[in-house]
Design a protein around this motif. Structure first.
Motif: not given
Ligand SMILES: [Cu+2]
Length: 492
Positions: A360-383
């Protein structure tokens, strides 16, 4: 000649601030839609030609700039595939291997994402598969999912809203044995009609207004069009007509229906429902699809409309199109109509089983962030591990409209705040509108295509939000394998 639009949006913002606390249905819309006289025949996107080479069905698409007349006497600079606006409808069969030769005839990089398609990440057409000007990209994959109304559109990092708004989009229809055996209107462009609904704002020179800065959700245009035709009618020759509705807008949410009749909802994003659902309206946020079948009487004229959409607990819904009601497409029945059978089908692919979920994973959307982070092309958020069934619990913690789209898979909505989803959310979905402060429990299964380096995306499909960072990346790996590194890119 942007002054007028900018001033209007400044007024919108002021109004939102002033009355957000007191928002109610009596407040006039801040994004009114122009009335139209429905006198232009609906343009039906042509079916794309293809050739079969070594067992592979090969399509070609060229992104290019052109000029389009949305209004009489006005020419607008637009982008399209193989034409000036939108693109041809690709069509393929479950089990077929396909390839698409995508050529970029524009002067900047773009990409083409196959929205709703199950396929390897490196074929997905997201921000990691840019197509440079003059280049050709040739993804190839096997169609391995039920019949459905999918679509394709650009997905370049930070530029998706603009590229889609300029006109780069088209449908990708999938067929299978079950859809062929179904009792459903199925003559393309006759009683099985694609309807890509979009809204635009033209400036005083007739050019597309691309300035979406002033609105928290993106541009709401005052000019609504179907397949690029403003004020469109379609000549109906059968007792029933199937409309394949795609919300191809970048921001606006619609609530489609008719003034005087119910209709059958037969399919959603990922294909046919278990059975037809009789309803009087279907809400579609950007990127969502619905297949509906409407009954017609000889000689009558009815209009597909969008009633003021219920956006859930959004503050100041009028600022997000929540008070807008307007007609979209006129259906003109001939004096005599050929008989059409009642919608019916036997086979239905059931979705992943919630009880089989191990993660089970949790995704919270707020402002322009998901789980408090903005998109970063070099970062894998979930495996994600191949073969697993997962629950993704998604929540919009923000009083403005957001949505959630997952690449690679179709999911099922197991529950919303613990309750059964309504019938229109009971089928296979890839995009879902998120009413603020509700928890959507999505079940999905990752069956194959492990690749530790190339990520798939999940994001808000309100494209301004996506561009501003409301997106994350996941990779699918073999059991025991770790996530690698996304490909490096130059130029952005
Ligand atoms: Cu959003």
């Amino acid at each position: 000649m942007r002054t007028t639009a900018r001033a209007r949006r400044a007024a919108v913002l002021a109004a939102v601030t002033a009355v957000a606390a007191a928002a109610c249905g009596a407040i006039p819309s801040t994004s009114p839609v122009r009335d139209q006289d429905f006198s232009a025949e609906l343009t039906v996107p042509p079916l794309a030609e293809s050739r079969v080479e070594d067992g592979v069905r090969v399509f070609e698409l060229t992104a290019q700039q052109g000029r389009t007349s949305f209004l009489p006497g006005t020419m607008t600079t637009t982008w399209g595939f193989d034409g000036s606006y939108l693109g041809p409808t690709l069509r393929a069969e479950r089990g077929e291997r396909v390839a698409v030769e995508v050529t970029n005839g524009l002067t900047e990089a773009t990409s083409v994402h196959w929205h709703g398609m199950h396929l390897p990440a490196e074929m997905d057409g997201g921000p990691h598969q840019p197509v440079e000007p003059g280049a050709t990209w040739r993804p190839s994959w096997e169609i391995d999912q039920p019949a459905a109304t999918l679509w394709y559109h650009p997905h370049p990092h930070g530029q998706t809203e603009e590229h889609v708004y300029r006109g780069l989009a088209g449908l990708f229809l999938l067929d299978d044995d079950a859809s062929r055996a179904a009792s459903l209107p199925s003559e393309y462009g006759v009683d099985d009609v694609p309807v890509i609904v979009q809204d635009k704002t033209l400036d005083e020179d007739g050019e597309l207004d691309l300035d979406s800065d002033g609105n928290a959700v993106g541009l709401h245009g005052d000019l609504v069009m179907a397949n690029g035709t403003v004020g469109a009618y379609h000549a109906v020759t059968t007792e029933r007509v199937r409309l394949r509705l795609l919300n191809g807008s970048t921001a606006r949410t619609y609530a489609f229906g008719f003034e005087d009749r119910t209709f059958d909802l037969v399919g959603t994003d990922g294909g046919l429902l278990a059975r037809p659902v009789r309803t009087d309206g279907v809400r579609l946020s950007p990127g969502e699809r619905a297949e509906i079948v409407v009954e017609m009487r000889p000689g009558e004229t009815v209009r597909l409309r969008s009633a003021d959409p219920d956006l859930g607990g959004v503050a100041a819904p009028f600022a997000f199109g929540g008070n807008d009601a307007f007609d979209v497409l006129e259906l003109r029945a001939a004096a005599e109509l050929a008989p059409s059978p009642e919608p019916r089908w036997a086979h239905h692919d059931t979705g992943p089983d919630e009880a089989a979920a191990t993660v089970t994973r949790t995704f919270e959307l707020q402002d322009r962030e998901i789980n408090g982070r903005r998109m970063d092309m070099s970062r894998i958020d979930e495996t994600v591990t191949v073969g697993e069934t997962e629950i993704w619990e998604v929540r919009n913690r923000h009083p403005v409209p957001h949505s959630f789209h997952v690449h690679d898979v179709q999911f099922e909505v197991a529950s919303i705040d613990g309750a059964q989803p309504p019938p229109e959310l009971a089928g296979r979905k890839d995009t879902i509108y998120l009413e603020p402060n509700r928890t959507y429990r999505l079940v999905m299964r990752f069956e194959d295509y492990a690749d530790p380096d190339v990520p798939y995306m999940y994001h808000c499909h309100m494209l301004l939000h996506e561009d501003e960072g409301m997106m994350g990346q996941f990779v699918v790996v073999e059991p025991g394998q770790e996530a690698g590194s996304p490909p490096a890119h130059h130029g952005h």
